[in-house]
Scaffold this active site. Structure first.
Site, short mmCIF file in Angstrom:
data_model
loop_
_atom_site.label_atom_id
_atom_site.label_comp_id
_atom_site.label_asym_id
_atom_site.label_seq_id
_atom_site.Cartn_x
_atom_site.Cartn_y
_atom_site.Cartn_z
N HIS A 194 8.96 -6.87 -4.41
CA HIS A 194 8.49 -7.45 -5.50
C HIS A 194 7.80 -8.56 -5.41
CE1 HIS A 194 9.68 -3.91 -7.22
NE2 HIS A 194 9.04 -3.96 -8.10
N GLU A 436 10.64 9.81 -6.68
CA GLU A 436 10.88 8.73 -5.62
C GLU A 436 12.39 8.79 -4.87
OE1 GLU A 436 10.63 4.81 -7.51
OE2 GLU A 436 11.72 5.61 -9.33
N ASP A 460 9.71 3.63 -3.12
CA ASP A 460 10.99 4.09 -3.08
C ASP A 460 11.28 5.26 -2.14
OD1 ASP A 460 12.78 2.19 -4.33
OD2 ASP A 460 11.97 2.57 -6.41
N CYS A 507 1.94 6.39 -7.73
CA CYS A 507 1.81 4.88 -8.21
C CYS A 507 2.38 3.95 -7.45
CB CYS A 507 2.50 4.89 -9.69
SG CYS A 507 3.93 5.25 -9.72
C1 PEP Z 1 7.71 3.14 -6.11
O1 PEP Z 1 9.12 3.10 -6.14
O2 PEP Z 1 6.92 3.58 -5.58
C2 PEP Z 1 7.42 2.64 -7.56
C3 PEP Z 1 5.82 2.67 -8.10
O3 PEP Z 1 8.04 1.83 -8.19
P1 PEP Z 1 8.89 0.64 -8.05
O4 PEP Z 1 8.04 -0.08 -6.88
O5 PEP Z 1 8.65 -0.40 -9.46
O6 PEP Z 1 10.26 0.61 -7.46
MG MG Z 2 10.35 2.73 -7.39
#
Ligand code: PEP
Ligand code: MG
Length: 587
Positions: A194, A436, A460, A507
């Site tokens: 993140h 995911e 994920d 995404c």
């Molecule tokens: C992902 O896991 O690709 C996703 C878009 O969600 P996050 O990165 O918030 O876990």
């Molecule tokens: Mg995710």
């Protein structure tokens, strides 16, 4: 020593050159200010001496108590701390800094501790090296005693700095004055941790996974952060500095060139249109996302509402945020993902206790299905907001059909409550599932019967499919979006989705990487949602390509058996056919 090069992972593009600022979670509370008169300086020296005396008293009291009770902490450790407190080079070092630099005591303590850190780190003997922790402890003790007398200030350096940290949690970055940050460089993390995602969304160059940057740099050192090549250079000589200034100029020029495509649709030469969404963490990012060409919000990570909050937001707070999102000008839709708390995203609720293996723990939909009241508050707010603009709901981390059924049952009961109360709700609120978790890929057909759309979360999905912790830099080299297993999973999900008549979006970070664009086009994804900064370049690439060409590429790579082979093939292909787009991407 000049030009020390540290290699990590490029997490957010651009080049930053500036002074380093070592960010430490505890020390982040340290303020910095200049003292404007000699009287103030002397007053500050006295304040520091008082804090040292108070710290000394505390330690003596502690030592006395330790002697009378059966405590395992040996008294000699306290004595070592007392020795440091009385040590001239420590105390006088701080006082000298207060006087010479006319700065507040907290800042002087911090810089002095940093100075010792450097000395100790050079020691061969591990035991001696570890003794730095004692100095650091004493520094913190004095800071605590200083704290009572000054206002607690947050991270607020005077000039814009490059933040160096072991790791930055979303909470750290959220509380930073980001307009004071030129760049980020961290010991741990990967492209999809993140820290990286937040850095990209803020448009700040970042390199993560550097392993020892916090030990190689001191506050005030000049550093270069090259977010494209994943390199940090400490103490660059003028020539190196100039080279990077030039590289940044080229990068910015390239970005300006791509911006011409921001407001055009993403249509290939053979008329295939892909929807382009923006991923956001904060409502405030929406105008920027729209200006970069987002047609809708493909992923709103609502867990960021919780970050740094002591209390859970009320339904009204949720509602006013979601209403702002769905009503935002320039957006055709907004996909609100219910909170994905847990994993590497936390908030200060004790219900989310520390777990040994948080990525596989009580996170996302699992947490929501357990804390139904909390979940209902969010769902009520989303449904109420849906009366004001095109809203889609997205459930994260669905691993099987029971979870989506249960989530939908709760959603239906919330909707029924609202209708009973006469509260308006949007007519068509689509419900989607994040794909995911590998099990969701394999039961995609059953899931498609329950969902209006899929959104593939590659961050994920790759982590779980390849068993690679996405924030662990030690296994980062195995994190490979082009692994044949990953490509096949994406293909399977898109094929099943289309067969069942629902659209499939992506995404995860993979969606915004130009190197993968042709593959994603050839795999027939309907929507790509990405960090908004990546949109203009993506639209430009899509306009210059054709779907037929993309499908040919996919046919080829589906026959390949290793990620290495796929990577080499796409890299060569893209460099040959779209060479100008890779200016600046690597050194
Ligand atoms: C992902 O896991 O690709 C996703 C878009 O969600 P996050 O990165 O918030 O876990
Ligand atoms: Mg995710």
């Amino acid at each position: 020593m000049k030009n020390i090069v540290l290699k990590g992972v490029g997490a957010s593009p651009g080049v930053a050159i500036g002074r380093a600022y070592i960010y430490d979670r505890y020390e982040s509370q340290i303020s910095y200010y200049n003292l404007t008169s000699p009287q103030m300086v002397e007053k500050e020296v006295r304040r520091f001496r008082r804090a040292v005396r108070a710290a000394e008293m505390e330690l003596k009291g502690l030592a006395k108590r330790l002697k009378t009770i059966d405590e395992p902490t040996p008294v000699y450790i306290i004595n070592v701390h007392l020795m440091i407190l009385r040590d001239r080079s420590f105390v006088e070092g701080v006082i000298r800094r207060i006087r010479e630099e006319a700065v507040n005591a907290e800042w002087a303590v911090r810089v002095t501790v940093d100075y010792f850190r450097r000395i100790f780190e050079r020691m061969e003997n591990e035991y001696l090296r570890e003794r730095f922790n004692d100095i650091r402890y004493v520094g913190q003790l004095v800071l605590r005693h200083l704290e009572g007398k000054v206002n607690k200030a947050v991270f607020q350096p005077e000039e814009r700095v490059i933040v160096i940290a072991s790791d930055l949690s979303p909470a750290d970055t959220a509380q930073m004055m980001v307009d004071h940050v030129l760049g980020f460089a961290t010991d741990i993390g990967s492209r999809t941790s993140h820290t990286a995602i937040v850095a990209r969304s803020l448009g700040i160059p970042a390199v993560v996974g550097l392993e020892r940057i916090t030990q190689s740099v001191r506050t005030n050192d000049i550093v270069v952060v090259d977010g494209m090549a994943g390199v940090v250079i400490v103490d660059p000589d003028p020539e190196v500095k100039h080279r990077y200034e030039e590289k940044n100029r080229l990068y910015l020029e390239d970005r300006t060139e791509c911006m011409k495509y921001a407001h055009q649709p993403a249509i290939t030469k053979d008329e295939y249109r892909v929807r382009i969404g923006g991923n956001i963490e904060f409502v405030e990012e929406i105008p920027q996302a729209v200006s970069y060409g987002a047609e809708g919000i493909g992923l709103y990570r609502t867990e960021f509402i919780y970050i740094n909050k002591e209390q859970l937001p009320t339904e009204e707070e949720h509602f006013s945020i979601y209403r702002r999102v769905v009503e935002s000008e320039g957006l055709s839709w907004a996909t609100i993902r219910t909170f994905d708390l847990g994993g590497d995203k936390f908030f200060s609720d004790p219900k989310l206790a520390k777990e040994m293996n948080p990525q596989m723990g009580l996170r996302a939909i699992r947490f929501c299905l357990k804390e139904v009241d909390l979940f209902k508050v969010q769902l009520r707010a989303i449904l109420r907001a849906s009366a004001f603009g095109k809203t889609k709901i997205l459930f994260p981390m669905i691993s099987g059909v029971e979870e989506i059924r249960e989530a939908k049952r709760i959603l239906a009961s919330v909707r029924a409550d609202l209708e009973r109360e006469g509260v308006p709700v949007g007519e068509e609120v689509e419900v989607g599932i994040m794909i995911e978790v590998p099990s969701a890929v394999l039961v995609a057909e059953a899931l498609a019967q329950e969902a209006d759309f899929f959104s593939i979360g590659t961050n994920d999905l790759i982590q779980y499919a390849l068993a690679i912790d996405r924030i662990n830099e030690r296994v980062n080299y195995l994190y490979e979006p082009l692994h044949p297993a990953v490509i096949r999973m994406i293909k399977h999900v898109v094929d099943v989705g289309h067969h069942m008549g629902i659209p499939v979006a992506m995404c995860g970070e993979m969606a915004g990487e130009p190197l993968y664009t042709m593959i994603l086009l050839g795999l027939d994804l309907d929507e790509l949602s990405m960090n908004p900064l990546a949109i203009p370049k993506m639209k430009m690439l899509i306009q210059q390509s054709s779907r037929a060409e993309a499908r040919r590429i996919v046919q080829r790579i589906l026959r390949m058996t290793s990620a290495e082979e796929v990577r080499k093939y796409v890299t060569d292909y893209m460099l040959k056919h779209y060479p100008e787009r890779w200016v600046c991407e690597a050194d």
